[in-house]
Motif scaffolding. Structure first.
Motif, PDB file in Angstrom:
ATOM      1  N   ALA A 144       0.862  -1.189  -0.069  1.00  0.00           N
ATOM      2  CA  ALA A 144      -0.176  -0.060   0.079  1.00  0.00           C
ATOM      3  C   ALA A 144       0.748   1.331  -0.200  1.00  0.00           C
ATOM      4  O   ALA A 144       0.522   2.205  -0.602  1.00  0.00           O
ATOM      5  N   SER A 145       2.020   1.180   0.552  1.00  0.00           N
ATOM      6  CA  SER A 145       2.864   2.459   0.799  1.00  0.00           C
ATOM      7  C   SER A 145       3.493   2.844  -0.679  1.00  0.00           C
ATOM      8  O   SER A 145       3.632   3.800  -1.034  1.00  0.00           O
ATOM      9  N   LEU A 146       3.642   1.622  -1.595  1.00  0.00           N
ATOM     10  CA  LEU A 146       4.321   1.957  -2.643  1.00  0.00           C
ATOM     11  C   LEU A 146       3.241   2.090  -3.866  1.00  0.00           C
ATOM     12  O   LEU A 146       3.646   3.066  -4.698  1.00  0.00           O
ATOM     13  N   VAL A 147       2.129   1.773  -3.733  1.00  0.00           N
ATOM     14  CA  VAL A 147       1.203   1.894  -4.867  1.00  0.00           C
ATOM     15  C   VAL A 147       0.372   3.388  -4.149  1.00  0.00           C
ATOM     16  O   VAL A 147      -0.338   4.124  -5.559  1.00  0.00           O
ATOM     17  N   GLY A 148       0.054   3.556  -3.031  1.00  0.00           N
ATOM     18  CA  GLY A 148      -0.544   4.822  -2.741  1.00  0.00           C
ATOM     19  C   GLY A 148      -1.861   4.525  -2.498  1.00  0.00           C
ATOM     20  O   GLY A 148      -2.394   3.585  -2.675  1.00  0.00           O
ATOM     21  N   GLN A 149      -2.529   5.380  -1.454  1.00  0.00           N
ATOM     22  CA  GLN A 149      -4.045   5.277  -0.863  1.00  0.00           C
ATOM     23  C   GLN A 149      -4.676   5.005  -1.917  1.00  0.00           C
ATOM     24  O   GLN A 149      -5.771   4.231  -2.287  1.00  0.00           O
ATOM     25  N   THR A 150      -4.817   5.967  -3.027  1.00  0.00           N
ATOM     26  CA  THR A 150      -5.648   5.828  -4.198  1.00  0.00           C
ATOM     27  C   THR A 150      -5.926   4.700  -4.925  1.00  0.00           C
ATOM     28  O   THR A 150      -6.824   3.920  -4.999  1.00  0.00           O
ATOM     29  N   CYS A 151      -4.617   4.079  -5.367  1.00  0.00           N
ATOM     30  CA  CYS A 151      -4.690   2.951  -6.041  1.00  0.00           C
ATOM     31  C   CYS A 151      -4.926   1.641  -5.300  1.00  0.00           C
ATOM     32  O   CYS A 151      -5.686   0.899  -5.621  1.00  0.00           O
ATOM     33  N   SER A 152      -4.591   1.900  -3.825  1.00  0.00           N
ATOM     34  CA  SER A 152      -4.757   0.644  -2.975  1.00  0.00           C
ATOM     35  C   SER A 152      -6.522   0.432  -2.935  1.00  0.00           C
ATOM     36  O   SER A 152      -6.862  -0.665  -2.520  1.00  0.00           O
ATOM     37  N   GLU A 153      -7.002   1.701  -2.791  1.00  0.00           N
ATOM     38  CA  GLU A 153      -8.635   1.417  -2.428  1.00  0.00           C
ATOM     39  C   GLU A 153      -9.182   1.183  -3.867  1.00  0.00           C
ATOM     40  O   GLU A 153     -10.574   0.749  -3.616  1.00  0.00           O
ATOM     41  N   ARG A 154      -8.464   1.145  -5.142  1.00  0.00           N
ATOM     42  CA  ARG A 154      -9.274   0.927  -6.343  1.00  0.00           C
ATOM     43  C   ARG A 154      -9.082  -0.341  -6.914  1.00  0.00           C
ATOM     44  O   ARG A 154      -9.816  -1.144  -7.342  1.00  0.00           O
ATOM     45  N   MET A 155      -7.668  -0.676  -6.707  1.00  0.00           N
ATOM     46  CA  MET A 155      -7.129  -2.128  -7.363  1.00  0.00           C
ATOM     47  C   MET A 155      -7.520  -3.166  -6.211  1.00  0.00           C
ATOM     48  O   MET A 155      -7.768  -3.008  -5.055  1.00  0.00           O
ATOM     49  N   LEU A 156      -7.529  -4.605  -6.645  1.00  0.00           N
ATOM     50  CA  LEU A 156      -7.775  -5.536  -5.819  1.00  0.00           C
ATOM     51  C   LEU A 156      -6.475  -6.367  -5.649  1.00  0.00           C
ATOM     52  O   LEU A 156      -5.881  -6.669  -6.460  1.00  0.00           O
ATOM     53  N   LEU A 157      -6.106  -6.542  -4.351  1.00  0.00           N
ATOM     54  CA  LEU A 157      -4.952  -7.272  -4.025  1.00  0.00           C
ATOM     55  C   LEU A 157      -5.517  -8.707  -3.872  1.00  0.00           C
ATOM     56  O   LEU A 157      -6.195  -8.807  -2.908  1.00  0.00           O
ATOM     57  N   PHE A 158      -4.831  -9.248  -4.686  1.00  0.00           N
ATOM     58  CA  PHE A 158      -5.279 -10.916  -4.482  1.00  0.00           C
ATOM     59  C   PHE A 158      -4.483 -11.627  -3.492  1.00  0.00           C
ATOM     60  O   PHE A 158      -3.661 -11.355  -3.110  1.00  0.00           O
ATOM     61  N   ARG A 159      -5.556 -12.089  -2.541  1.00  0.00           N
ATOM     62  CA  ARG A 159      -4.802 -12.955  -1.309  1.00  0.00           C
ATOM     63  C   ARG A 159      -5.584 -14.248  -1.448  1.00  0.00           C
ATOM     64  O   ARG A 159      -6.743 -14.668  -1.746  1.00  0.00           O
ATOM     65  N   SER A 160      -4.610 -15.415  -1.283  1.00  0.00           N
ATOM     66  CA  SER A 160      -5.263 -16.723  -1.535  1.00  0.00           C
ATOM     67  C   SER A 160      -5.776 -17.263  -0.197  1.00  0.00           C
ATOM     68  O   SER A 160      -5.589 -16.614   0.864  1.00  0.00           O
TER      69      SER A 160
END
Length: 522
Positions: free
Chosen positions: A506-522
């Motif tokens: 999240a720190s690398l992509v930023g707040q905006t992208c972290s709230e828009r993109m989906l981080l896949f977790r298995s």
């Protein structure tokens, strides 16, 4: 619009650097992008990320051996340098007269992207084996009010092979009434004494016109009559020439633009014909598929001759993953370019065959250069420089239809590697501050880089990263085909905590992208 889905791979430390030859000097973070919107990728490259195929990586700037600063050129204000004009004139002479420069051209610096391939090899070795069904959200957990995804993806328009240019004035940096340094102000009144009897202009007759202007007008009329009946791909050239001829009035003391060199009237008996075709590479259009093998053969020869790859290394699989695959979703917008947004190959056709291909992404605010490969037999044309200039001109043309699109991103500027400093010659340009992610004119950055290879360009000591993560719990997660905020996922997760990894992502992509993109977790 479908959401971006990414798998964060974490940091990779201690792998070889293609710039300083360090065996274990590079440090970067990376993620697999299974899909991504052009806006997400625009926001990511504005935070120092860059893609190679579907792998998106970001150098850890204060730790890697050769810091790589994102560089963008202000395309609307770009002025050709003397060396740029030499390259443009060389191409023009070759096409119009068949002249091949006898002077040995300077070695053309090329961004070999060696580090990209190494980074990608790391990712490919642990390539995701997640099935497509696992990446497709079925539902959204509304526990904390996460909005449902719009599942209507709509149909993607068939690629517009030829980029049509809206006819109009070429955008310039300064207002027309703003005096250019070294040029008299246009607002100054010039008083002319009346001509003596028998001398001077006869006001009863039409004003005298330059032969050059008459030829341009005739060429314009001819192009307007014929441009709808041209071979596939050439309407781009015809449209551009019309664009130029309507706007290239003789300008006293004005420096020539790229367009003045590129879109000029050629003699009917010109020995060569150059066409530039823009084909969508992902999803592959029919034109892209039809030219795939020819394009691959150019890439293979380029890698073998220019980068000394063994014959078995430049495989079709490598070519496809590195230069054809893209996570970017094709998008079309009413106020966007006619070809749409996404990933494209800009093919340079000389006398009916491909001699070079520029891999580009068309994004909301820029044209982003990914890679260039060319036929080594035409190295004498300095195709690296020529293609960059053509891509800047292309950016300006897209701006006519998409006003927000006005920058040309050249990848990374690496000051600690002298052969990579050539990107700084495309002015005016800016470098991205690695700490606050604000753009700084390169002239202000260079003195700092002379003292230290890693620099914070923003001189406001109180300035912080405005896009930094403020609420980790709002990071969007895709888990078991369900979209949820991280705060919900964290409570449901079994096993050891992954909060450190999610925080790093999240720190690398930023707040905006972290709230828009989906981080896949298995």
């Amino acid at each position: 619009m479908p959401a971006a889905v990414v798998e964060y791979k974490g940091w990779k430390e201690g792998y070889p650097c293609g710039y300083c030859a360090s065996e274990r000097g590079k440090v970067s973070a990376g993620m697999w992008a299974h899909s991504m919107t052009v806006q997400d990728y625009q926001d990511l490259i504005d935070r120092g990320w860059r893609r190679s195929g579907k792998y998106i990586y970001k150098p850890i700037m204060n730790q890697t051996c050769c810091p790589q600063y994102t560089i963008r050129c202000q395309a609307l204000c770009f002025q050709t340098s003397k060396s740029h004009k030499k390259v443009l004139k060389k191409m023009l002479k070759f096409i119009s007269k068949g002249d091949v420069s006898k002077v040995a051209s300077e070695e053309e610096p090329m961004d070999s992207h060696t580090e990209d391939v190494v980074a990608c090899d790391f990712a490919y070795k642990s390539e995701s084996h997640v099935s497509q069904s696992e990446l497709t959200p079925l539902r959204v957990d509304h526990t904390e009010g996460v909005e449902n995804e719009d599942k209507d993806t709509g149909e993607t328009k068939e690629e517009v092979n030829v980029q049509k240019v809206e006819l109009g004035s070429l955008p310039t940096c300064a207002d027309k009434d703003t005096p250019v340094p070294g040029e008299p102000s246009r607002s100054a009144k010039i008083v002319h004494a009346p001509p003596k009897p028998g001398k001077g202009a006869d006001l009863s007759k039409p004003p005298c016109r330059k032969a050059k202007d008459i030829r341009k007008e005739r060429k314009l009329q001819k192009l307007l009559q014929n441009q709808m009946c041209t071979f596939e791909g050439s309407p781009l050239e015809a449209g551009n020439e019309v664009f130029l001829l309507q706007n290239s009035k003789s300008k006293t003391n004005q420096p020539k633009t790229i367009e003045d060199f590129v879109f000029v009237s050629l003699p009917d008996d010109a020995p060569h014909k150059l066409e530039v075709r823009v084909v969508r590479s992902s999803p592959p259009s029919s034109q892209f598929k039809a030219t795939f093998q020819e394009s691959y053969q150019v890439y293979k020869r380029y890698q073998m001759v220019i980068h000394k790859d063994p014959p078995d290394k430049p495989t079709i699989n490598q070519f496809t993953r590195f230069l054809c695959d893209s996570p970017l979703e094709a998008e079309n917008a009413p106020n966007g370019p006619e070809c749409g947004y996404g990933s494209f190959h800009q093919q340079y056709w000389l006398d009916g065959k491909i001699i070079a291909v520029g891999v580009i992404d068309i994004l909301p605010y820029c044209v982003s250069s990914v890679y260039l490969y060319y036929d080594p037999d035409y190295s004498f044309l300095s195709l690296g420089v020529y293609s960059a200039l053509r891509e800047i001109a292309f950016t300006r043309q897209l701006h006519e239809k998409a006003p927000d699109l006005c920058f040309y991103y050249m990848g990374f500027y690496i000051h600690s590697c002298p052969k990579m400093r050539y990107k700084g010659q495309y002015r005016p340009s800016d470098l991205l501050c690695p700490e606050t992610y604000v753009w700084t004119p390169i002239e202000q950055c260079l003195p700092l880089l002379e003292h230290s290879k890693y620099c914070r360009f923003n001189q406001d000591v109180k300035a912080v990263d405005e896009g930094r993560v403020k609420e980790l719990g709002r990071v969007r997660v895709l888990h078991k085909r369900t979209v949820m905020p991280y705060s919900v996922y964290k409570k449901r997760r079994k096993g050891p905590s992954d909060e450190a990894s999610v925080q790093q992502y999240a720190s690398l992509v930023g707040q905006t992208c972290s709230e828009r993109m989906l981080l896949f977790r298995s």
